[in-house]
Scaffold this motif. Structure first.
Motif, short mmCIF file in Angstrom:
data_model
loop_
_atom_site.label_atom_id
_atom_site.label_comp_id
_atom_site.label_asym_id
_atom_site.label_seq_id
_atom_site.Cartn_x
_atom_site.Cartn_y
_atom_site.Cartn_z
N VAL A 41 -6.08 3.04 -6.67
CA VAL A 41 -7.38 2.63 -6.11
C VAL A 41 -8.21 3.88 -5.86
O VAL A 41 -7.74 4.83 -5.21
N ALA A 42 -9.43 3.90 -6.40
CA ALA A 42 -10.32 5.04 -6.22
C ALA A 42 -10.93 5.00 -4.82
O ALA A 42 -11.55 4.01 -4.43
N LEU A 43 -10.73 6.09 -4.06
CA LEU A 43 -11.27 6.19 -2.72
C LEU A 43 -12.13 7.44 -2.60
O LEU A 43 -11.83 8.46 -3.23
N LEU B 129 0.84 -1.20 0.00
CA LEU B 129 0.00 0.00 0.00
C LEU B 129 0.87 1.25 0.00
O LEU B 129 1.79 1.38 0.81
N THR B 130 0.59 2.18 -0.91
CA THR B 130 1.31 3.45 -0.94
C THR B 130 0.31 4.60 -1.07
O THR B 130 -0.75 4.46 -1.69
N LEU B 131 0.68 5.73 -0.49
CA LEU B 131 -0.14 6.94 -0.57
C LEU B 131 0.77 8.10 -0.93
O LEU B 131 1.72 8.41 -0.22
N ASP B 132 0.49 8.74 -2.06
CA ASP B 132 1.23 9.91 -2.52
C ASP B 132 0.47 11.16 -2.09
O ASP B 132 -0.58 11.47 -2.65
N GLU B 133 1.00 11.85 -1.08
CA GLU B 133 0.30 13.01 -0.55
C GLU B 133 0.25 14.17 -1.54
O GLU B 133 -0.68 14.98 -1.50
N ARG B 134 1.23 14.28 -2.40
CA ARG B 134 1.25 15.38 -3.37
C ARG B 134 0.09 15.26 -4.34
O ARG B 134 -0.53 16.27 -4.72
N GLN B 135 -0.22 14.06 -4.78
CA GLN B 135 -1.28 13.85 -5.76
C GLN B 135 -2.56 13.28 -5.15
O GLN B 135 -3.55 13.10 -5.86
N MET B 136 -2.55 13.03 -3.85
CA MET B 136 -3.69 12.45 -3.14
C MET B 136 -4.12 11.15 -3.82
O MET B 136 -5.31 10.92 -4.07
N LYS B 137 -3.14 10.29 -4.11
CA LYS B 137 -3.42 9.03 -4.78
C LYS B 137 -2.99 7.86 -3.92
O LYS B 137 -1.91 7.87 -3.32
N VAL B 138 -3.84 6.86 -3.86
CA VAL B 138 -3.55 5.63 -3.12
C VAL B 138 -3.41 4.50 -4.12
O VAL B 138 -4.24 4.36 -5.03
N SER B 139 -2.36 3.69 -3.96
CA SER B 139 -2.12 2.56 -4.87
C SER B 139 -1.88 1.29 -4.08
O SER B 139 -1.35 1.33 -2.96
N LEU B 140 -2.27 0.19 -4.68
CA LEU B 140 -2.03 -1.13 -4.09
C LEU B 140 -1.28 -1.96 -5.13
O LEU B 140 -1.79 -2.19 -6.23
N SER B 141 -0.05 -2.35 -4.78
CA SER B 141 0.83 -3.07 -5.71
C SER B 141 0.99 -2.29 -7.02
O SER B 141 1.03 -2.86 -8.11
#
Length: 221
Positions: free
Chosen positions: A148-150, A132-144
């Motif tokens: 992932v749309a949240l 699990l990763t979260l890019d605060e600059r782009q407000m994007k969450v990714s899994l592998s």
């Protein structure tokens, strides 16, 4: 995450509040030094954006009283004052960063993210735990590596738990930083929200510690 915005210019305060909310923060505002001191002394904020030129009590005095009382939330100072000596006074009083006016909102957000990361012991703008990763600059969450749309609430939940990774976050604290202080919601709303996030990110992403709160394991920098 809850942010206290202390700014006595109504137009600037409104503009910054919209910017911060769009970036995923829960914003509470104050335009008075005495009120700001009381809020910062009695409430728990993830960060404070503090103007120096305030009615009632100037921002530097507010900051000194917070630090003297052992309040350690990260503080970003805003001011129209250009003197290097005043900037030094602000840093020495306990400010974590200093942003002179006028400024671009993008820079304010970048500096805010930086002081929040430092206060939590993170160096990089990308938070992670396992796949699990979260890019605060782009407000994007990714899994592998797959985005992932949240929803906004789901993003706030994951962002706060990742910033507090390795610590069990009590339910009341998590509710305040996901829904906001005083926001009315069902008693099981947080549990429902956690279930929704687990369906999207995996059942083991968020651990439940019965009677204590919720946890995301320590991030890998």
């Amino acid at each position: 995450m809850r942010v206290l915005l202390v700014e006595d210019d109504p137009r600037l305060a409104s503009d910054l509040s919209r910017t911060l909310q769009a970036a995923g923060y829960l914003v509470e505002t104050s335009g008075d030094g005495e009120q700001a001191w009381f809020l910062g002394d009695t409430e728990d904020y993830g960060a404070v954006i503090l103007d120096l030129g305030l009615p009632g009590m100037d921002g530097l005095s507010v900051l000194k009283r917070w630090r003297g009382a052992g309040r350690h939330m990260p503080v970003l100072i805003l001011t129209a004052r250009a003197s290097w000596a005043e900037r030094v006074d602000g840093i020495d009083a306990g400010a974590d960063d200093y942003l002179p006016k006028p400024f671009r909102n993008e820079e304010l957000l970048a500096r805010l993210r930086a002081i929040v990361r430092r206060s939590a012991g993170h160096a990089a703008p990308v938070l992670s735990s396992g796949d699990l990763t979260l890019d605060e600059r782009q407000m994007k969450v990714s899994l592998s590596g797959v985005p992932v749309a949240l929803s906004q609430l789901e993003y706030r939940l994951i962002a706060y738990l990742l910033r507090q990774s390795g610590r069990v976050v009590p339910q009341h604290e998590l509710e305040e930083n996901v829904y906001g202080l005083g926001h009315e919601h069902d008693s099981n709303a947080l549990e429902v929200l956690v279930r929704r996030v687990r369906k999207k990110l995996g059942a083991d992403i968020i651990e439940t510690r019965r009677g204590f709160g919720y946890l995301i394991p320590e991030t890998a920098e």
